[in-house]
Motif scaffolding. Structure first.
Motif: not given
Length: 238
Positions: A51, A92, A116, A120
């Motif tokens: 990610v 995302v 996550l 990012t």
């Protein structure tokens, strides 16, 4: 100070700059991902790296496109290349949404989704050449996810549970005398058949405690005189 350590995005990054951004992104994603992997969470070591790396590469590509031939400095505010990494950041959100699960009163994956999304942003920082910002953000994230997690065992929090006791409609048990001394509030919810077909009464329990497991065992021990059909904790697992 080397150019790749400055909080700026050069118009024409060198291959050394790009390699440093990618390497630092992998390190940052690996550090956070390893902590999540050790905790047994769904988005672990490899997922977190991928990610962050995807966001980094998106930002690197946007950086390279800033020097598109035929554009002058006066056009930079009108170019749309930076919408590409912003689109990755939005995408995302769908990935994080898939990590969040709700089963009855229990919700899981909230911290995983937030991790996550945060990684990012870290990847975008490294990809855009903001090395110092990305490094500081990674350090803060690691502190929040690892050392600060120990606060869960120190803080006194409200615990909730659903209790089902076998009982007839004319003999609804009064649990206040048993559980109130433990600081547990008892709320009547419903009366009806249980999973085994017998009649039962459902209560909601609420109490304040540091240790979730120890306090739950104390409540179950206090209910030893009653025919307990079910006891399930209502909590949020991250």
């Amino acid at each position: 100070m080397p150019s790749f350590l400055t909080d700026s995005m050069p118009l024409t990054p060198s291959w050394w700059d790009i390699a440093a951004r990618i390497a630092l992104t992998v390190i940052a994603g690996g550090l956070i991902g390893l902590d999540r992997e050790r905790g047994g969470h769904s988005a672990g070591f490899r997922t977190t790296i991928l990610v962050a790396l995807a966001a980094c590469l998106a930002m690197v590509q946007a950086n390279l496109l800033l020097s598109t031939y035929g554009k002058t400095f006066s056009y930079f505010t009108q170019m749309d290349v930076l919408r590409f990494p912003l689109g990755v950041l939005t995408g995302v959100g769908f990935l994080g949404g898939g990590a969040i699960l709700r089963r009855g009163d229990m919700m899981t994956g909230v911290t995983t989704a937030a991790t996550l999304w945060f990684m990012t942003v870290v990847g975008l920082c490294f990809g855009g050449g903001q090395i110092v910002t990305g490094t500081v953000a990674t350090a803060v994230a690691y502190i929040v996810l690892s050392p600060m997690k120990r606060l869960d065992t120190w803080l006194t929090c409200e615990r909730k549970a659903t209790l089902v006791i076998h009982s007839s409609e004319t003999n609804v048990p009064d649990l206040s005398g048993v559980l109130n001394p433990l600081g547990c509030r008892v709320l009547f919810v419903s009366y009806g058949p249980t999973s085994d077909g017998r009649s039962g009464v459902t209560f909601e329990l609420r109490w304040m405690a540091k240790d979730r497991e120890a306090s739950s065992r104390a409540i179950l021990d206090a209910l030893s005189a009653h025919d307990v059909a079910g006891f399930s904790m209502q909590s949020t697992t991250t």
